[in-house]
Scaffold this active site. Structure first.
Site, PDB file in Angstrom:
ATOM      1  N   THR A   1      -7.257 -13.759  -8.531  1.00  0.00           N
ATOM      2  CA  THR A   1      -7.071 -13.215  -9.664  1.00  0.00           C
ATOM      3  C   THR A   1      -7.182 -12.056  -8.810  1.00  0.00           C
ATOM      4  OG1 THR A   1      -7.367 -14.483 -11.704  1.00  0.00           O
ATOM      5  CG2 THR A   1      -8.032 -12.379 -11.608  1.00  0.00           C
ATOM      6  N   LEU A   2      -5.291 -10.807  -8.818  1.00  0.00           N
ATOM      7  CA  LEU A   2      -5.667  -9.847  -8.198  1.00  0.00           C
ATOM      8  C   LEU A   2      -6.055  -9.014  -9.697  1.00  0.00           C
ATOM      9  CD1 LEU A   2      -2.267 -10.192  -7.373  1.00  0.00           C
ATOM     10  CD2 LEU A   2      -4.240 -10.786  -5.759  1.00  0.00           C
ATOM     11  N   GLU A   3      -6.426  -7.630  -9.521  1.00  0.00           N
ATOM     12  CA  GLU A   3      -6.818  -6.256 -10.004  1.00  0.00           C
ATOM     13  C   GLU A   3      -6.286  -5.636  -9.562  1.00  0.00           C
ATOM     14  OE1 GLU A   3      -9.569  -6.702  -7.986  1.00  0.00           O
ATOM     15  OE2 GLU A   3     -10.949  -8.727  -8.685  1.00  0.00           O
TER      16      GLU A   3
ATOM     17  N   GLY B   1       0.380  -1.760   0.429  1.00  0.00           N
ATOM     18  CA  GLY B   1      -0.089  -0.281   0.232  1.00  0.00           C
ATOM     19  C   GLY B   1       1.242   1.017   0.026  1.00  0.00           C
TER      20      GLY B   1
END
Lengths: 178, 179
Positions: free
Chosen positions: A119-121, A97
């Site tokens: 699945t990462l966005e 972050g």
């Protein structure tokens, strides 16, 4: 209620949580510290909820890859996780972050019973270089209230993802009609 | 503790939570899928002011859908009226929508116990994205609360359609300058 690291380890030992590969060193006080996978899919065009997404595949080499603001990247977790008993929430960690990286686009929930490499966005606030298998975020496990239902019995779209999967929302919107 | 899908369905039946209209087909293992309503609100001026009502214009999503543009903020709404006097609701996007690069909320997923109404969605896409009225866009989940409950009595109660920020309503009027 959120499981502590020790409770995650106990649930893993009891077969109530699957994390593959599992490394006890990756347990933190109330999460499992998951890693970025080895492939990204980039999308820098226009999208339509009623159509499949056009993406470019980017294998992540040892020298890493620079994420650019304004581009949508789909990645995946190195680990495959599953729990029929607990719900899961996936988020970035404060290190990621602090680099200005989102790991999901307002969709952190893992339903009971899914068995996936998530699945990462991914979106970047600033250009930032990322590397394969780097520690990327935290996976937390939640107690549930009520009779369990499993993602496996719902006929849902991403029940057993093995890698990056683009949106299949278009299957619900033939010709743009819900 | 987060409610399972079967518990959400039970609670919708016995009144511990309210979802209207309710459709069993929209129940997931730990959430309920909500649909995008047909009205979007767009702020009409370039610079927003947290202390003032900001002019907005309405956009109706046509049968061909509507293209959301990056850099713009769209306030949408759920078709469903959702709330609970018992559980804490959280609204997030669906993963199918996240994979299209569309944020459906902006750092405000947590609802209040006692709020009942249509939820305002804060839509902001990473890439241009065509969306359609009625598409299942988000997921509401419910958490068990601990402690005595003081239900929500705030400014967005019983919301109908998208609601622009009403921070200005909470301001104490500035004292008049002494003449």
């Amino acid at each position: 209620m959120i499981l502590t690291g020790a409770a995650i380890a106990a649930a893993h030992a009891a077969g109530e949580i699957t994390i593959e590969p599992f490394d006890p060193m990756r347990l933190s006080p109330n999460a499992y510290d998951w890693r970025l996978g080895e492939t990204l899919h980039a999308c820098d065009g226009a999208l339509d909820a009623a159509r499949p997404t056009v993406v470019t595949e980017i294998p992540l080499g040892a020298s890493g890859f620079v994420l650019r603001p304004g581009v949508l990247y789909l990645g995946d977790t190195y680990e495959k996780t599953r729990s029929e008993r607990y719900a899961q929430l996936l988020n970035g960690n404060r290190t990621i972050g602090s680099l200005g990286i989102w790991v999901h686009v307002s969709a952190p929930l893992g339903h009971q019973g899914h068995a996936i490499r998530w699945t990462l966005e991914i979106r970047a606030a600033r250009p930032v270089r990322v590397y394969p298998r780097m520690t990327f975020g935290k996976l937390t496990f939640l107690h549930t209230l009520g009779a369990a239902a499993s993602y496996q019995q719902h006929g849902l779209k991403y029940a057993t993802s093995h890698g990056v999967e683009t949106s299949r929302l278009y299957e619900e919107l033939p010709g743009g009609r819900p | 503790m987060i409610l399972t899908g079967p518990e959400i369905a039970l609670a919708a039946g016995d009144g511990r939570l309210r979802i209207s209209p309710f459709d069993q087909a929209q129940v997931n293992p730990n959430s309920y899928n909500v649909r995008l309503g047909s009205t979007l609100l767009v702020y009409a001026e370039d610079i927003l002011d947290a202390h003032r009502p900001n002019p907005t214009r309405h956009v109706e999503i046509s049968r061909e859908g509507h293209v959301l543009e990056p850099g713009q903020l769209y306030l949408g709404h759920t078709v469903e009226r959702v709330g609970s006097d018992t559980f804490v609701p959280l609204l997030f996007g669906r993963s199918s929508v996240g994979r299209l690069g569309l944020f459906v909320e902006i750092t405000a997923p947590i609802g209040d116990i006692g709020f009942h109404g249509q939820w305002t969605l804060m839509l902001s896409p990473i890439r241009p994205l065509r969306v359609y009225a009625g598409m299942k866009i988000g997921q509401i989940m419910f958490f068990v609360a601990v402690g005595p409950i003081t239900p929500y009595a705030g400014k967005y109660q019983s919301a109908d359609g998208p609601q622009a920020s009403a921070y200005w309503r909470d301001l104490v009027p500035a004292p008049r300058a002494a003449s």
